[in-house]
Design a protein around this motif. Structure first.
Motif, PDB file in Angstrom:
ATOM      1  N   PHE A 216       0.830  -1.215   0.000  1.00 29.03           N
ATOM      2  CA  PHE A 216       0.000   0.000   0.000  1.00 29.03           C
ATOM      3  C   PHE A 216       0.858   1.255   0.000  1.00 29.03           C
ATOM      4  N   MET A 217       1.832   1.325   0.939  1.00 23.12           N
ATOM      5  CA  MET A 217       2.614   2.557   1.097  1.00 23.12           C
ATOM      6  C   MET A 217       3.493   2.815  -0.120  1.00 23.12           C
ATOM      7  N   ALA A 218       4.048   1.740  -0.715  1.00 16.87           N
ATOM      8  CA  ALA A 218       4.921   1.902  -1.882  1.00 16.87           C
ATOM      9  C   ALA A 218       4.121   2.403  -3.082  1.00 16.87           C
ATOM     10  N   VAL A 219       2.961   1.776  -3.336  1.00 19.18           N
ATOM     11  CA  VAL A 219       2.112   2.171  -4.471  1.00 19.18           C
ATOM     12  C   VAL A 219       1.607   3.605  -4.286  1.00 19.18           C
ATOM     13  N   PHE A 220       1.175   3.946  -3.061  1.00 17.68           N
ATOM     14  CA  PHE A 220       0.686   5.294  -2.759  1.00 17.68           C
ATOM     15  C   PHE A 220       1.750   6.349  -3.063  1.00 17.68           C
ATOM     16  N   TYR A 221       2.970   6.102  -2.603  1.00 17.53           N
ATOM     17  CA  TYR A 221       4.061   7.068  -2.788  1.00 17.53           C
ATOM     18  C   TYR A 221       4.487   7.155  -4.258  1.00 17.53           C
ATOM     19  N   ILE A 222       4.560   6.004  -4.929  1.00 12.59           N
ATOM     20  CA  ILE A 222       4.979   5.967  -6.337  1.00 12.59           C
ATOM     21  C   ILE A 222       3.961   6.682  -7.221  1.00 12.59           C
ATOM     22  N   ILE A 223       2.673   6.428  -6.994  1.00  9.01           N
ATOM     23  CA  ILE A 223       1.630   7.085  -7.799  1.00  9.01           C
ATOM     24  C   ILE A 223       1.688   8.604  -7.604  1.00  9.01           C
ATOM     25  N   GLY A 224       1.843   9.028  -6.351  1.00  4.99           N
ATOM     26  CA  GLY A 224       1.964  10.464  -6.060  1.00  4.99           C
ATOM     27  C   GLY A 224       3.150  11.092  -6.781  1.00  4.99           C
ATOM     28  N   SER A 225       4.269  10.372  -6.798  1.00  2.00           N
ATOM     29  CA  SER A 225       5.484  10.866  -7.467  1.00  2.00           C
ATOM     30  C   SER A 225       5.306  10.898  -8.987  1.00  2.00           C
ATOM     31  N   ILE A 226       4.679   9.855  -9.534  1.00  3.63           N
ATOM     32  CA  ILE A 226       4.463   9.791 -10.991  1.00  3.63           C
ATOM     33  C   ILE A 226       3.586  10.945 -11.460  1.00  3.63           C
ATOM     34  N   ILE A 227       2.555  11.271 -10.675  1.00  3.12           N
ATOM     35  CA  ILE A 227       1.670  12.397 -11.021  1.00  3.12           C
ATOM     36  C   ILE A 227       2.486  13.685 -11.164  1.00  3.12           C
ATOM     37  N   ILE A 228       3.404  13.906 -10.205  1.00  2.00           N
ATOM     38  CA  ILE A 228       4.260  15.099 -10.240  1.00  2.00           C
ATOM     39  C   ILE A 228       5.168  15.082 -11.470  1.00  2.00           C
ATOM     40  N   LEU A 229       5.760  13.924 -11.760  1.00  2.00           N
ATOM     41  CA  LEU A 229       6.673  13.811 -12.907  1.00  2.00           C
ATOM     42  C   LEU A 229       5.942  14.010 -14.232  1.00  2.00           C
ATOM     43  N   VAL A 230       4.717  13.480 -14.330  1.00  2.00           N
ATOM     44  CA  VAL A 230       3.914  13.647 -15.547  1.00  2.00           C
ATOM     45  C   VAL A 230       3.537  15.124 -15.732  1.00  2.00           C
ATOM     46  N   MET A 231       3.203  15.790 -14.628  1.00  2.00           N
ATOM     47  CA  MET A 231       2.851  17.213 -14.681  1.00  2.00           C
ATOM     48  C   MET A 231       4.027  18.086 -15.120  1.00  2.00           C
ATOM     49  N   ASN A 232       5.253  17.572 -14.868  1.00  2.00           N
ATOM     50  CA  ASN A 232       6.461  18.330 -15.239  1.00  2.00           C
ATOM     51  C   ASN A 232       7.305  17.570 -16.263  1.00  2.00           C
ATOM     52  N   ILE A 233       6.632  16.847 -17.145  1.00  2.00           N
ATOM     53  CA  ILE A 233       7.308  15.970 -18.113  1.00  2.00           C
ATOM     54  C   ILE A 233       8.324  16.714 -18.987  1.00  2.00           C
ATOM     55  N   ASP A 234       8.058  17.987 -19.251  1.00  2.00           N
ATOM     56  CA  ASP A 234       8.967  18.787 -20.092  1.00  2.00           C
ATOM     57  C   ASP A 234      10.324  19.018 -19.420  1.00  2.00           C
ATOM     58  N   LEU A 235      10.363  18.951 -18.082  1.00  2.00           N
ATOM     59  CA  LEU A 235      11.611  19.176 -17.340  1.00  2.00           C
ATOM     60  C   LEU A 235      12.407  17.882 -17.115  1.00  2.00           C
ATOM     61  N   SER A 343       5.469  19.849  -2.232  1.00  2.00           N
ATOM     62  CA  SER A 343       4.499  20.944  -2.062  1.00  2.00           C
ATOM     63  C   SER A 343       4.581  21.938  -3.208  1.00  2.00           C
ATOM     64  N   LYS A 344       5.800  22.168  -3.680  1.00  2.00           N
ATOM     65  CA  LYS A 344       6.006  23.097  -4.807  1.00  2.00           C
ATOM     66  C   LYS A 344       5.379  22.525  -6.076  1.00  2.00           C
ATOM     67  N   ALA A 345       5.531  21.198  -6.252  1.00  2.00           N
ATOM     68  CA  ALA A 345       5.018  20.548  -7.457  1.00  2.00           C
ATOM     69  C   ALA A 345       3.489  20.435  -7.423  1.00  2.00           C
ATOM     70  N   VAL A 346       2.961  20.033  -6.265  1.00  2.00           N
ATOM     71  CA  VAL A 346       1.501  19.890  -6.111  1.00  2.00           C
ATOM     72  C   VAL A 346       1.099  20.561  -4.801  1.00  2.00           C
ATOM     73  N   PRO A 347       0.834  21.871  -4.806  1.00  2.00           N
ATOM     74  CA  PRO A 347       0.492  22.585  -3.567  1.00  2.00           C
ATOM     75  C   PRO A 347      -0.662  21.922  -2.812  1.00  2.00           C
ATOM     76  N   GLY A 348      -0.465  21.780  -1.493  1.00  2.00           N
ATOM     77  CA  GLY A 348      -1.494  21.184  -0.645  1.00  2.00           C
ATOM     78  C   GLY A 348      -1.376  19.669  -0.559  1.00  2.00           C
ATOM     79  N   ILE A 349      -1.538  18.992  -1.700  1.00  2.00           N
ATOM     80  CA  ILE A 349      -1.519  17.525  -1.725  1.00  2.00           C
ATOM     81  C   ILE A 349      -0.093  16.985  -1.577  1.00  2.00           C
ATOM     82  N   GLY A 350       0.880  17.692  -2.170  1.00  2.00           N
ATOM     83  CA  GLY A 350       2.275  17.239  -2.167  1.00  2.00           C
ATOM     84  C   GLY A 350       2.834  16.971  -0.786  1.00  2.00           C
TER      85      GLY A 350
END
Length: 456
Positions: A216-235, A343-350
């Motif tokens: 649970f904890m690994a999938v939760f953290y990985i999904i959260g990280s992937i969302i951030i990376l997808v949002m900043n895919i250009d970087l 927090s910088k990548a996803v304010p509040g949720i990050g």
């Protein structure tokens, strides 16, 4: 206090000097060559075995192979993945992440070998529980009781003063204070009660909680990280380029970052990588020895996936977010630095992703290391000392929140390094056993395939 910190820093620099780094990575390179890139060629098989049962009903052991891996991952996926990665990049620059990858790649061969030997040389203790790990394969395989006892002593030291207690407790109470505004004393009391409830139940209780929480904890953290990376895919391309470039050239000072040499990147990357995935440390095979299996090679392959998940996947997620957001160049460090990046990548949720991830990671690490310390205690002093060990461990959890972060990390580094030395000597000394068992297993596997083809 400053004098004590200075002394500890000197000891740490000596322990984690070039000789140990060469021994750690060198052992991994040596085993990788002798095993013929097993961590690459047999990784698909290892991942398949992870999710399949050992169908031999007569197999000895306390818990399933998956539960044994979850217990090992519970101990390895911890603050090293969040705080440790931040500490490595803060001191060594983005290039430290590259050296974490290199250490993990060769560390997979080391972890495979540890898991194999753990099952091959395991024994049943007076309580009817499986007991295994470096202390047993060093004594029974190498015939060296002195080194075996040294490993067990250092293992208890890591459980009490290293990975097991202080860094994890410190991370949990700080995360709860920063994000949830919870007083340290309240978090400490709740944490101590939870640890006591689970650990007093032994390996079956610990593995049940690990099986539930780790995926649970690994999938939760990985999904959260992937969302951030997808949002900043250009970087992402420039971030990966910076990591590779910084691994081979000094990183210039920028913002609050003080600059780093290539040696600083290597040292911090390897040291924090080992702190995170524990390859070569000799801890994970203690959990592997409890697995219900008849094949030591099968368990070795399953154990190997632990380093893959821990560093190649989870640590990479943290590192990419830290570098991509540019937070590594600021004045923050440790959990606060990772919190700021998310927090910088996803304010509040990050910030919530990091806090929840950190709390779960650190809590399960405490549970896993309780078991490791218990087995080392049983080896040295017998089963009657298991309960006194557990009570002492719980007491250290209760006071762990009130120690300074810097001193904790230095102390953890020292005992980790000392623990690795006898284990690595054992792995090198028993390398012929590892190769023989590996060849035999895959030869038998090939024969079974040929036989099934003929039958069809």
């Amino acid at each position: 206090m400053e004098k004590i910190t200075a002394i500890l820093n000197s000891i740490d620099s000596f322990v984690w000097g070039p000789p140990l780094l060469i021994l750690l990575v060198g052992t991994g390179i040596y085993l990788t060559i002798r095993l013929g890139l097993l961590q690459v060629l047999k990784l698909p098989l290892a991942l398949r075995l992870l999710f399949s049962k050992d169908h031999d009903s007569s197999a000895e052991g306390d818990v399933s192979s998956f539960a044994a891996l979850c217990t090992a991952l519970a101990a390895t996926i911890g603050t090293g993945n969040i705080v440790g990665v931040a500490t490595a990049i803060k001191a060594g620059g983005p290039g430290a992440l590259f050296w974490m990858w290199i250490a993990a790649f060769f560390g997979m061969a080391t972890k495979y070998s540890e898991g194999l030997l753990a099952v091959k040389y395991r024994v049943v203790d007076e309580n009817g529980q499986m007991s295994g790990g470096p202390m047993y394969y060093i004594e029974k395989g190498l015939g060296n009781k002195f080194l075996a006892k040294m490993f067990a002593i250092f293992g208890i030291g890591v459980a009490f003063f290293g990975i097991g207690t202080f860094p994890q407790v410190n991370a949990i109470v700080n995360a709860a204070k920063i994000t949830l505004n919870m007083p340290m004393i309240v978090t400490s009391i709740i944490l101590t009660i939870l640890v006591a409830l689970v650990t007093l139940g032994g390996i079956k209780s610990i593995s049940r909680v690990a099986e539930l929480l780790v995926p649970f904890m690994a999938v939760f953290y990985i999904i959260g990280s992937i969302i951030i990376l997808v949002m900043n895919i250009d970087l992402l391309p420039s971030t990966i380029l910076l990591i590779i470039k910084s691994a081979f050239s000094p990183t210039a000072a920028a913002g609050g970052f003080l600059g780093a040499t290539v040696m600083m990147a290597i040292r911090n990357g390897v040291a924090r990588g080992v702190f995170s995935n524990e390859s070569g440390l000799g801890s994970a095979p203690i959990a592997a020895a409890a697995a219900k299996t008849k094949s030591c090679v099968r368990q070795g392959l399953i154990s190997m996936t632990g380093t893959f998940f821990d560093t190649i996947i989870v640590c990479t997620m943290t590192g990419l977010v830290l570098i991509l957001t540019g937070v590594w160049q600021g004045d923050l460090e440790g959990a606060a630095m990772t919190n700021a990046a998310f927090s910088k990548a996803v304010p509040g949720i990050g910030q919530l992703i990091v806090t929840i991830g950190l709390m779960f990671f650190a809590f399960t690490t405490i549970l896993g290391w309780n078991y490791y310390g218990e087995r080392c205690t049983e080896y040295l002093l017998g089963v009657k000392w298991i309960k006194p060990f557990k009570y002492t461990y719980i007491l250290l959890i209760a006071i762990g929140a009130f120690l300074k972060l810097n001193t904790i990390w230095i102390l953890a580094d020292i005992v980790n390094g000392l623990m690795a030395i006898p284990n690595l000597i054992g792995l090198i000394g028993l390398s012929n056993v590892i190769i023989t068992e590996t060849k035999l297993y895959f030869h038998q596997l090939e024969n079974k395939k040929q036989l099934s083809k003929k039958t069809v």
